[in-house]
Design a protein around this motif. Structure first.
Motif, PDB file in Angstrom:
ATOM      1  N   ARG A  30       2.541   1.539   0.079  1.00  0.00           N
ATOM      2  CA  ARG A  30       1.670   1.105  -1.017  1.00  0.00           C
ATOM      3  C   ARG A  30       0.642   2.178  -1.349  1.00  0.00           C
ATOM      4  N   ALA A  31       0.104   2.841  -0.334  1.00  0.00           N
ATOM      5  CA  ALA A  31      -0.882   3.908  -0.559  1.00  0.00           C
ATOM      6  C   ALA A  31      -0.250   5.081  -1.314  1.00  0.00           C
ATOM      7  N   ILE A  32       0.977   5.419  -0.976  1.00  0.00           N
ATOM      8  CA  ILE A  32       1.678   6.497  -1.680  1.00  0.00           C
ATOM      9  C   ILE A  32       1.914   6.103  -3.131  1.00  0.00           C
ATOM     10  N   GLY A  33       2.349   4.867  -3.352  1.00  0.00           N
ATOM     11  CA  GLY A  33       2.546   4.380  -4.719  1.00  0.00           C
ATOM     12  C   GLY A  33       1.257   4.421  -5.521  1.00  0.00           C
ATOM     13  N   GLU A  34       0.170   4.073  -4.890  1.00  0.00           N
ATOM     14  CA  GLU A  34      -1.140   4.116  -5.558  1.00  0.00           C
ATOM     15  C   GLU A  34      -1.533   5.557  -5.876  1.00  0.00           C
ATOM     16  N   ASN A  35      -1.256   6.488  -4.975  1.00  0.00           N
ATOM     17  CA  ASN A  35      -1.545   7.903  -5.235  1.00  0.00           C
ATOM     18  C   ASN A  35      -0.753   8.408  -6.439  1.00  0.00           C
ATOM     19  N   GLN A  93       8.524   1.918 -11.339  1.00  0.00           N
ATOM     20  CA  GLN A  93       7.777   0.683 -11.066  1.00  0.00           C
ATOM     21  C   GLN A  93       7.838   0.325  -9.589  1.00  0.00           C
ATOM     22  N   ARG A  94       9.009   0.455  -8.984  1.00  0.00           N
ATOM     23  CA  ARG A  94       9.177   0.153  -7.561  1.00  0.00           C
ATOM     24  C   ARG A  94       8.353   1.100  -6.692  1.00  0.00           C
ATOM     25  N   VAL A  95       8.395   2.383  -7.008  1.00  0.00           N
ATOM     26  CA  VAL A  95       7.652   3.367  -6.219  1.00  0.00           C
ATOM     27  C   VAL A  95       6.164   3.063  -6.271  1.00  0.00           C
ATOM     28  N   GLU A  96       5.645   2.819  -7.465  1.00  0.00           N
ATOM     29  CA  GLU A  96       4.212   2.554  -7.612  1.00  0.00           C
ATOM     30  C   GLU A  96       3.800   1.238  -6.954  1.00  0.00           C
ATOM     31  N   SER A  97       4.745   0.329  -6.768  1.00  0.00           N
ATOM     32  CA  SER A  97       4.412  -0.942  -6.116  1.00  0.00           C
ATOM     33  C   SER A  97       4.573  -0.875  -4.599  1.00  0.00           C
ATOM     34  N   GLY A  98       5.049   0.276  -4.088  1.00  0.00           N
ATOM     35  CA  GLY A  98       5.140   0.447  -2.648  1.00  0.00           C
ATOM     36  C   GLY A  98       6.496   0.155  -2.041  1.00  0.00           C
ATOM     37  N   ALA A  99       7.534   0.151  -2.860  1.00  0.00           N
ATOM     38  CA  ALA A  99       8.879  -0.090  -2.331  1.00  0.00           C
ATOM     39  C   ALA A  99       9.344   1.101  -1.493  1.00  0.00           C
ATOM     40  N   ASP A 100      10.321   0.851  -0.657  1.00  0.00           N
ATOM     41  CA  ASP A 100      10.924   1.904   0.153  1.00  0.00           C
ATOM     42  C   ASP A 100      11.821   2.745  -0.752  1.00  0.00           C
ATOM     43  N   VAL A 101      11.594   4.060  -0.789  1.00  0.00           N
ATOM     44  CA  VAL A 101      12.370   4.942  -1.667  1.00  0.00           C
ATOM     45  C   VAL A 101      12.824   6.179  -0.905  1.00  0.00           C
ATOM     46  N   LYS A 102      13.771   6.878  -1.489  1.00  0.00           N
ATOM     47  CA  LYS A 102      14.293   8.100  -0.896  1.00  0.00           C
ATOM     48  C   LYS A 102      13.314   9.254  -1.074  1.00  0.00           C
ATOM     49  N   ILE A 133       9.488  12.918  -8.521  1.00  0.00           N
ATOM     50  CA  ILE A 133       8.229  12.469  -9.116  1.00  0.00           C
ATOM     51  C   ILE A 133       7.162  13.544  -8.962  1.00  0.00           C
ATOM     52  N   ALA A 134       7.072  14.137  -7.788  1.00  0.00           N
ATOM     53  CA  ALA A 134       6.087  15.201  -7.569  1.00  0.00           C
ATOM     54  C   ALA A 134       6.325  16.359  -8.529  1.00  0.00           C
ATOM     55  N   ARG A 135       7.571  16.719  -8.719  1.00  0.00           N
ATOM     56  CA  ARG A 135       7.892  17.818  -9.641  1.00  0.00           C
ATOM     57  C   ARG A 135       7.544  17.441 -11.080  1.00  0.00           C
ATOM     58  N   ALA A 136       7.871  16.216 -11.469  1.00  0.00           N
ATOM     59  CA  ALA A 136       7.556  15.774 -12.830  1.00  0.00           C
ATOM     60  C   ALA A 136       6.045  15.767 -13.071  1.00  0.00           C
ATOM     61  N   LEU A 148       0.685  13.673  -2.842  1.00  0.00           N
ATOM     62  CA  LEU A 148       1.013  12.276  -3.135  1.00  0.00           C
ATOM     63  C   LEU A 148       1.150  11.426  -1.886  1.00  0.00           C
ATOM     64  N   VAL A 149       1.502  12.046  -0.765  1.00  0.00           N
ATOM     65  CA  VAL A 149       1.737  11.263   0.453  1.00  0.00           C
ATOM     66  C   VAL A 149       0.576  11.292   1.432  1.00  0.00           C
ATOM     67  N   ARG A 150      -0.518  11.948   1.089  1.00  0.00           N
ATOM     68  CA  ARG A 150      -1.684  11.972   1.971  1.00  0.00           C
ATOM     69  C   ARG A 150      -2.289  10.612   2.108  1.00  0.00           C
TER      70      ARG A 150
END
Length: 77
Positions: A16-21, A48-57, A64-67, A75-77
């Motif tokens: 969730r913290a990563i999604g918020e970042n 939408q899933r990433v920003e809500s804190g879902a498990d992603v690859k 996303i970081a590149r975009a 983003l992952v701090r």
């Protein structure tokens, strides 16, 4: 080395913290979710899933970081 807790709540909290970042960086740049999913060649649902804190690859986070033109570490701090 640190032992992991008996439950996985720490993992969900971290996602969730990563999604918020990601959301904060996207908004800081004045971008919409549509802008990001199109630039990252992902689906709107994925963003939408990433920003809500879902498990992603990891590959999804790298796209996303590149975009967003930021290091993944930001983003992952």
């Amino acid at each position: 080395m640190q032992d992991l807790p008996d439950d996985d709540t720490w993992n969900a909290d971290r996602r969730r913290a990563i999604g918020e970042n990601i959301r904060k960086e996207r908004c800081r740049q004045g971008l919409t979710q549509d802008d990001v999913w199109m630039a990252a060649h992902l689906t709107r649902w994925t963003i939408q899933r990433v920003e809500s804190g879902a498990d992603v690859k990891l590959s999804t986070l790298l796209r996303i970081a590149r975009a967003l033109d930021v290091p993944l570490a930001d983003l992952v701090r």
